[in-house]
Design a protein around this motif. Structure first.
Motif, mmCIF file in Angstrom:
data_model
loop_
_atom_site.group_PDB
_atom_site.id
_atom_site.type_symbol
_atom_site.label_atom_id
_atom_site.label_comp_id
_atom_site.label_asym_id
_atom_site.label_seq_id
_atom_site.Cartn_x
_atom_site.Cartn_y
_atom_site.Cartn_z
ATOM 1 N N GLY A 286 21.114 -15.186 -6.786
ATOM 2 C CA GLY A 286 20.496 -14.050 -7.138
ATOM 3 C C GLY A 286 19.220 -13.923 -8.226
ATOM 4 N N VAL A 287 19.258 -12.645 -9.132
ATOM 5 C CA VAL A 287 17.898 -12.421 -9.727
ATOM 6 C C VAL A 287 18.186 -12.966 -10.428
ATOM 7 C CG1 VAL A 287 17.697 -9.696 -9.334
ATOM 8 C CG2 VAL A 287 19.826 -10.798 -11.168
ATOM 9 N N TYR A 288 18.534 -14.066 -11.298
ATOM 10 C CA TYR A 288 18.896 -14.510 -11.927
ATOM 11 C C TYR A 288 16.973 -16.270 -11.507
ATOM 12 C CZ TYR A 288 22.042 -13.663 -15.751
ATOM 13 O OH TYR A 288 22.906 -13.074 -16.377
ATOM 14 N N SER B 62 15.529 -15.394 -9.682
ATOM 15 C CA SER B 62 13.813 -15.033 -8.917
ATOM 16 C C SER B 62 13.152 -14.849 -10.346
ATOM 17 C CB SER B 62 14.558 -13.948 -8.142
ATOM 18 O OG SER B 62 14.616 -13.720 -7.711
ATOM 19 N N ILE B 63 13.954 -14.718 -11.119
ATOM 20 C CA ILE B 63 13.328 -14.457 -12.855
ATOM 21 C C ILE B 63 12.609 -16.079 -13.251
ATOM 22 C CG2 ILE B 63 14.245 -14.067 -15.544
ATOM 23 C CD1 ILE B 63 13.371 -11.962 -13.121
ATOM 24 N N ILE C 170 16.938 -4.964 -12.263
ATOM 25 C CA ILE C 170 15.799 -6.108 -12.636
ATOM 26 C C ILE C 170 14.519 -4.845 -12.517
ATOM 27 C CG2 ILE C 170 14.505 -7.809 -12.533
ATOM 28 C CD1 ILE C 170 16.209 -8.555 -14.046
ATOM 29 N N LEU D 83 18.305 -7.654 -4.931
ATOM 30 C CA LEU D 83 16.036 -7.986 -5.032
ATOM 31 C C LEU D 83 15.733 -7.178 -4.746
ATOM 32 C CD1 LEU D 83 18.201 -11.140 -3.307
ATOM 33 C CD2 LEU D 83 16.862 -11.588 -5.599
ATOM 34 N N LEU E 176 27.194 -12.597 -10.140
ATOM 35 C CA LEU E 176 25.709 -11.997 -10.489
ATOM 36 C C LEU E 176 24.979 -12.914 -9.390
ATOM 37 C CD1 LEU E 176 25.629 -11.199 -13.791
ATOM 38 C CD2 LEU E 176 25.001 -9.229 -12.594
#
Lengths: 392, 390
Positions: A154-156, A158-159, B36, B101, B390
């Protein structure tokens, strides 16, 4: 008898699939013909070179579609692989231009007297050809393995890819002695196969090479996504835990597809570098890597054609707008991000399919085909009308 | 040697404090909403520019104002960034909950718009924006009141938005072309501007012969502590804090129990953005202010959130301090000096000297973070419970 019944539809499906593939191949051949034969007659060399660059960028977009559209991993660090491919080719060109035993000029400025060890293999052309896609693939695979192993997603994810991008940028930017740091490597005056890379003949050669590479990569992605492997990727995107519980190992698939995607980006980087004449750490700018994602989003995720279309269209819009109004481009780009994400989540292709689909069906007087799972549901008969109930 | 280590630690902690103050808002927003916010850095930039404007006003006032401007700038920066964040949440992010996203990309778009806004903002542009806001809001009000809005909303809304935007852009361009250059000049331009810190923050406190603690950095550390205490009090001592914590733990259940989750989201986002504004005000003490200010901090701030674990203030604090101290110790070459220069340790010294620049330190810290995530994938203080996904 039962086997016959099972085989018949499968054969029919296979035949229709085959027909579809043939149609697609013909369409691609026609487009390729237009790109290679007809467009060079009409476009100025400058515009043709620009188009060649956009097509190279479309190759990266294909790779991103593979991991974002199909596998659901949003990588914000594809600039790494793009730049690695570009640097690999640029290093070979740098050495190829010079004679035996000579060193690229910039080394003299920083007092380096011996060719660094990792430059040595780039003397050989076969190695370079492999390095263009193998080095990015290995880097991507390693990074992917370290991240996916822990089920970071997920966003992890991406980061982390974005942070990796910053790290590579810093590394390439800071190492003046090894790879000429901020200045990057120029390729336009280098010699490739006895000719200057910037010469008209070579430009045409690289343009055609880009078209061929784009078609090859499209075919590769199409092959990967149309079979069982592709269904696996979609399954990981939609419900990774269920895939894991079904006894598959999503990590291996994700590492593999990330490596493939990195390799595709590397090829694109090499082709882009020779057509733009320079590779510098700017190719690992954060903004550039996020932009790649928006090309795919504009075209339409998980469609492959959409990725190519989006990359070419957005870059055309960019060169048109930023030539005349440099200020407006950034506003426009920001608005593009917002509009695509909020109003057009399926991109141009998805929107076109929906619009066209409904227009065509309604024009032909057919009922709109929607919600297939409702149509498949067996009809429910009230309990009172069942034979068992009637007997009692 | 000892003094070098102490001053190294101090500088590292002050870097950590800056990181923490940047990451604080980010961590709260991410912990609560799973959003984010890539425009966080640009909210920071707006805080910094607010400080710049306040300082210029103070300079023109003269007297003791230039020494005290920072106390006006801090709340103003908070307010500007918080309002901007509120606007952002109401207009964009609200529609993207549950799609992390997509939010990432949308906020990146917002950040691009904000950067270009700062670069090219001028009086005609502000007039254009005012015209747009007036037309759109008044027009919508009229339409919703006097027409069957439910029926026509589907096509009228985008049409109306487009019309007002077109009129506003036309007004912006015509005013810009027809007035004098001085009138339509960009306010900030693309170049960096300098904020002069108040005179009492320019020196430093000297201990012994060589130990020096710059006051600006001390001020930032104090400011960070105050912000932390305030946030802690807000989250643990007020009714809204209680609601925020409950939504963070279980959104669905909180909604069932009558907590207005939409309002909680808006308040949290505004709070996080406001903290970004304060961070922006703080970093003006360290260097010049430019449109690209935000991107310098954003990745490091995310690293703090990732290493700290989601939704834990303690995690963010510890992670920020560790990352700050490590970055400074590696980047300044202090570690290389710690080894006695013997032949046996020469490889270690060479190794640390290789990484002894600010940018190369980032390379090493990232490698350490990846290594750390192999051991603790969910960060220092992972959220407990089974539902976290997550």
């Amino acid at each position: 008898m039962t086997t016959d019944m099972a085989v018949q539809p499968r054969r029919a499906a296979k035949a229709s699939q085959k027909r579809k593939f043939v149609m697609e191949a013909i369409a691609i051949a026609v487009i390729a013909l237009i790109l290679v034969v007809i467009l060079p007659l009409f476009l100025t060399p400058f515009r043709l070179n620009l188009l060649g660059r956009f097509l190279a960028l479309a190759i990266v977009a294909l790779g991103i579609d593979l991991i974002w559209g199909f596998t659901g991993l949003l990588s914000l660090g594809h600039g790494i692989f793009f730049a690695l491919g570009g640097y690999a080719f640029a290093m070979y060109l740098e050495l190829n231009t010079l004679g035996e035993g000579q060193m690229p000029e910039f080394f003299g400025l920083y007092g380096v007297t011996e060719l660094p060890l990792f430059w040595q293999p780039f003397n050989s052309f076969p190695f370079t050809l492999l390095a263009i896609f193998l080095i990015p693939a290995i880097v991507a695979g390693l990074l992917g393995y370290l991240v996916f192993r822990n089920r970071i997603r997920g966003v992890y994810f991406s980061i982390l890819t974005q942070a990796a991008l910053v790290v590579f940028f810093n590394f390439f930017n800071g190492q003046q002695k090894l790879i000429n740091g901020t200045n990057g490597l120029k390729t336009s005056t280098s010699v490739f196969m006895g000719q200057q890379v910037g010469s008209p003949g070579m430009r045409m050669f690289f343009y055609i090479a880009t078209v061929i590479a784009l078609i090859a990569m499209y075919a590769l992605c199409r092959w990967l996504t149309s079979g069982r492997f592709g269904r696996m990727l979609v399954a990981i995107r939609d419900d990774e835990n269920r895939v894991r519980f079904s006894g598959y190992d999503p990590t291996a698939f994700k590492v593999l597809v990330f490596a493939v995607s990195g390799a595709i980006a590397g090829i694109a980087g090499a082709l882009y570098t020779v057509q733009s004449g320079i590779i510098s750490p700017q190719a690992m700018d954060i903004a550039f890597s996020i932009e790649m994602v928006i090309w795919v989003a504009v075209g339409g995720r998980a469609t492959l054609v959409g990725a190519v279309l989006g990359a070419v269209l957005v870059n055309m819009a960019r060169s048109l707008l930023s030539e005349r109004f440099p200020d407006v481009w950034l506003f426009f780009q920001g608005a593009l991000f917002l509009i695509v994400v909020t109003a057009l989540p399926d991109g141009i292709i998805g929107w076109g399919r929906r619009q066209f689909g409904s227009t065509v069906t309604s024009a032909l007087g057919l009922a709109p085909k929607d919600l297939p799972y409702l149509a498949d549901e067996p009809e429910v008969t009230p309990l009172s009308e069942t034979p068992e109930f009637a007997e009692k | 040697m000892l003094e070098g280590l102490i001053s190294g630690l101090f500088n590292g902690i002050s870097i950590g404090a800056v990181l923490l103050i940047v990451a604080l808002g980010l961590a709260i927003v991410f912990g609560l909403m799973g959003v984010i916010n890539l425009a966080h850095g640009e909210l920071m930039m707006f805080g910094a520019y607010t400080t710049f404007v306040v300082q210029n006003v103070a300079k023109s006032m003269g007297g003791i104002a230039p020494d005290l401007y920072i106390f006006a700038a801090l709340p103003l920066a908070f307010l500007v960034a918080a309002l901007l964040g509120l606007l952002l949440e109401r207009t964009v992010i609200r529609y993207l909950y549950g799609r992390p996203l997509e939010t990432l990309l949308a906020t990146w778009g917002v950040s691009l718009i904000l950067i270009q806004f700062i670069r090219s903002v001028s009086l005609p542009m502000v007039i254009g924006l005012a015209i747009f806001a007036g037309l759109f809001l008044v027009g919508r009000w009229v339409l919703t009141r006097y027409t069957d809005w439910e029926r026509i909303g589907g096509w009228a809304n985008p049409l109306f938005l487009g019309l007002s935007a077109a009129i506003a852009v036309l007004a912006w361009i015509t005013i810009g072309n027809s007035t004098s250059a001085a009138f339509s000049r960009a306010w900030f331009s693309t170049r960096n501007v300098d904020v002069t810190p108040p005179s009492w923050l320019r020196g430093g406190i000297t201990l012994g012969n060589t130990l020096q603690f710059p006051s600006a950095r001390l001020f930032i550390i104090v400011l960070t502590v105050i912000c932390l205490v305030a946030v802690y009090w807000f989250l643990n001592g007020t009714a809204w804090g209680l609601r925020i914590r409950s939504v963070t733990q279980n959104r669905g259940m909180s909604a069932c129990l009558g907590i207005p989750t939409g309002q909680v989201d808006a308040i949290t986002f505004a709070l996080g953005s406001g903290l970004a504004g304060i961070a922006g005000c703080a970093v003006t003490l360290l260097g010049s202010v430019g449109p690209n200010l935000g991107s310098n901090y954003i990745v490091d701030a995310f690293m703090v959130v990732v290493v700290g674990g989601v939704g834990k203030l303690v995690g963010s604090i510890v992670a920020a301090l560790i990352i700050g101290v490590t970055t400074y110790l590696v980047g300044s070459g202090t570690l290389a000096l710690l080894f006695p220069p013997t032949a046996f340790l020469q490889p270690a010294i060479d190794f640390f000297t290789f990484f002894a620049t600010t940018s190369m330190a980032k390379v090493m810290v990232f490698a350490l973070i990846i290594a750390f995530l192999q051991v603790r994938p969910a960060g220092l203080f992972p959220p407990k419970g089974r539902s976290v996904e997550l």
